[in-house]
Design a protein around this motif. Structure first.
Motif, mmCIF file in Angstrom:
data_model
loop_
_atom_site.group_PDB
_atom_site.id
_atom_site.type_symbol
_atom_site.label_atom_id
_atom_site.label_comp_id
_atom_site.label_asym_id
_atom_site.label_seq_id
_atom_site.Cartn_x
_atom_site.Cartn_y
_atom_site.Cartn_z
ATOM 1 N N PHE A 1 -86.249 59.847 36.970
ATOM 2 C CA PHE A 1 -85.691 60.986 36.262
ATOM 3 C C PHE A 1 -86.014 62.248 37.034
ATOM 4 O O PHE A 1 -87.101 62.366 37.612
ATOM 5 C CB PHE A 1 -86.255 61.093 34.839
ATOM 6 N N ILE A 2 -85.070 63.187 37.045
ATOM 7 C CA ILE A 2 -85.276 64.469 37.694
ATOM 8 C C ILE A 2 -84.896 65.579 36.719
ATOM 9 O O ILE A 2 -83.983 65.420 35.911
ATOM 10 C CB ILE A 2 -84.464 64.601 39.002
ATOM 11 N N GLY A 3 -85.633 66.664 36.803
ATOM 12 C CA GLY A 3 -85.361 67.807 35.935
ATOM 13 C C GLY A 3 -86.403 68.881 36.143
ATOM 14 O O GLY A 3 -87.322 68.736 36.956
ATOM 15 N N PRO A 4 -86.271 69.973 35.405
ATOM 16 C CA PRO A 4 -87.263 71.042 35.500
ATOM 17 C C PRO A 4 -88.661 70.534 35.133
ATOM 18 O O PRO A 4 -88.808 69.570 34.380
ATOM 19 C CB PRO A 4 -86.794 72.067 34.466
ATOM 20 N N GLU A 5 -89.656 71.188 35.663
ATOM 21 C CA GLU A 5 -91.043 70.811 35.409
ATOM 22 C C GLU A 5 -91.345 70.751 33.911
ATOM 23 O O GLU A 5 -92.089 69.878 33.452
ATOM 24 C CB GLU A 5 -91.956 71.819 36.103
ATOM 25 N N ALA A 6 -90.745 71.636 33.123
ATOM 26 C CA ALA A 6 -90.975 71.648 31.669
ATOM 27 C C ALA A 6 -90.474 70.359 31.008
ATOM 28 O O ALA A 6 -91.090 69.870 30.066
ATOM 29 C CB ALA A 6 -90.297 72.855 31.036
ATOM 30 N N SER B 1 -89.176 68.437 38.865
ATOM 31 C CA SER B 1 -90.050 67.262 38.819
ATOM 32 C C SER B 1 -89.221 66.003 39.015
ATOM 33 O O SER B 1 -88.056 65.946 38.616
ATOM 34 C CB SER B 1 -90.768 67.171 37.471
ATOM 35 N N LEU B 2 -89.851 65.023 39.613
ATOM 36 C CA LEU B 2 -89.285 63.690 39.783
ATOM 37 C C LEU B 2 -90.287 62.730 39.156
ATOM 38 O O LEU B 2 -91.470 62.773 39.493
ATOM 39 C CB LEU B 2 -89.089 63.383 41.261
ATOM 40 N N VAL B 3 -89.819 61.921 38.221
ATOM 41 C CA VAL B 3 -90.682 60.976 37.515
ATOM 42 C C VAL B 3 -90.127 59.577 37.697
ATOM 43 O O VAL B 3 -88.949 59.328 37.408
ATOM 44 C CB VAL B 3 -90.771 61.328 36.015
ATOM 45 N N THR B 4 -90.956 58.654 38.179
ATOM 46 C CA THR B 4 -90.548 57.253 38.244
ATOM 47 C C THR B 4 -91.177 56.514 37.068
ATOM 48 O O THR B 4 -92.291 56.824 36.641
ATOM 49 C CB THR B 4 -90.957 56.578 39.568
ATOM 50 N N THR B 5 -90.437 55.540 36.559
ATOM 51 C CA THR B 5 -90.860 54.826 35.364
ATOM 52 C C THR B 5 -90.342 53.395 35.385
ATOM 53 O O THR B 5 -89.379 53.086 36.074
ATOM 54 C CB THR B 5 -90.370 55.561 34.092
ATOM 55 N N VAL C 1 -94.488 55.753 32.621
ATOM 56 C CA VAL C 1 -94.462 56.576 33.832
ATOM 57 C C VAL C 1 -95.345 55.981 34.913
ATOM 58 O O VAL C 1 -96.494 55.614 34.674
ATOM 59 C CB VAL C 1 -94.889 58.027 33.513
ATOM 60 N N LEU C 2 -94.780 55.892 36.119
ATOM 61 C CA LEU C 2 -95.504 55.373 37.271
ATOM 62 C C LEU C 2 -96.027 56.501 38.165
ATOM 63 O O LEU C 2 -97.143 56.448 38.656
ATOM 64 C CB LEU C 2 -94.589 54.458 38.094
ATOM 65 N N GLU C 3 -95.179 57.526 38.361
ATOM 66 C CA GLU C 3 -95.543 58.634 39.256
ATOM 67 C C GLU C 3 -94.762 59.876 38.869
ATOM 68 O O GLU C 3 -93.615 59.800 38.429
ATOM 69 C CB GLU C 3 -95.213 58.254 40.701
ATOM 70 N N THR C 4 -95.382 61.041 39.069
ATOM 71 C CA THR C 4 -94.715 62.323 38.868
ATOM 72 C C THR C 4 -94.945 63.185 40.104
ATOM 73 O O THR C 4 -96.070 63.294 40.572
ATOM 74 C CB THR C 4 -95.273 63.054 37.634
ATOM 75 N N ARG C 5 -93.853 63.762 40.607
ATOM 76 C CA ARG C 5 -93.932 64.678 41.750
ATOM 77 C C ARG C 5 -93.243 65.985 41.371
ATOM 78 O O ARG C 5 -92.289 65.969 40.605
ATOM 79 C CB ARG C 5 -93.200 64.109 42.981
ATOM 80 N N THR C 6 -93.684 67.087 41.966
ATOM 81 C CA THR C 6 -93.008 68.369 41.740
ATOM 82 C C THR C 6 -92.462 68.904 43.055
ATOM 83 O O THR C 6 -92.989 68.598 44.129
ATOM 84 C CB THR C 6 -93.961 69.414 41.104
ATOM 85 N N TYR C 7 -91.397 69.691 42.933
ATOM 86 C CA TYR C 7 -90.714 70.281 44.083
ATOM 87 C C TYR C 7 -90.473 71.754 43.797
ATOM 88 O O TYR C 7 -90.054 72.113 42.716
ATOM 89 C CB TYR C 7 -89.352 69.608 44.300
ATOM 90 N N ASP C 8 -90.723 72.597 44.795
ATOM 91 C CA ASP C 8 -90.467 74.037 44.669
ATOM 92 C C ASP C 8 -89.134 74.381 45.292
ATOM 93 O O ASP C 8 -88.692 73.848 46.229
ATOM 94 C CB ASP C 8 -91.547 74.871 45.375
#
Length: 139
Positions: free
Chosen positions: A59-64, A106-110, A132-139
């Motif tokens: 899943f991808i979306g805003p950090e919030a 944010s990118l969340v793998t699940t 959730v397996l991993e969460t990453r953030t991107y600026d």
């Protein structure tokens, strides 16, 4: 499996994800088409390329959205999500179904997710990663 938005129609010179194209062919980077979002969830297809999902689901979306655990953009392949973020984050703007420009993505793998239908008829469909397996953030 297609990745990197291959073969997607373009609007404003940029490829438009499967979930942002309505069945009549209208293209809007800033809007997720409700019918397509539900189709992505129920048929287990990628919101970027429109092909069958594989694990991990991303899943991808805003950090919030990642902090709340509810995403507006449908599930995607990891490679498609990474390609979309690599394309859209540096240029800014309203993309990937976002009506407001996110400050951070944010990118969340699940391993799985739940479809959360709206309470009212005109509401937005959301997705909740359930392992959730991993969460990453991107600026």
């Amino acid at each position: 499996m297609s990745t990197l938005l291959d073969g997607r129609p373009k609007a404003g010179g940029l490829p438009v994800p499967f979930a942002c194209e309505d069945d009549g062919g209208a293209l809007d980077h800033s809007r997720v088409v409700k019918r397509r979002a539900i189709r992505c969830a129920l048929s287990r297809i990628c919101g970027i390329c429109g092909e069958t999902l594989s694990r991990p689901v991303t899943f991808i979306g805003p950090e919030a959205e990642a902090a709340d655990g509810f995403f507006t953009f449908p599930p995607t392949h990891l490679a498609c999500a990474e390609a979309a973020l690599a394309l859209f984050v540096p240029i800014g703007g309203r993309h990937l179904g976002q009506s407001e420009v996110p400050l951070r993505w944010s990118l969340v793998t699940t391993g799985g997710f739940d479809l959360v239908r709206p309470d009212d008829r005109g509401g937005v469909v959301r997705f909740r990663p359930n392992s959730v397996l991993e969460t990453r953030t991107y600026d």
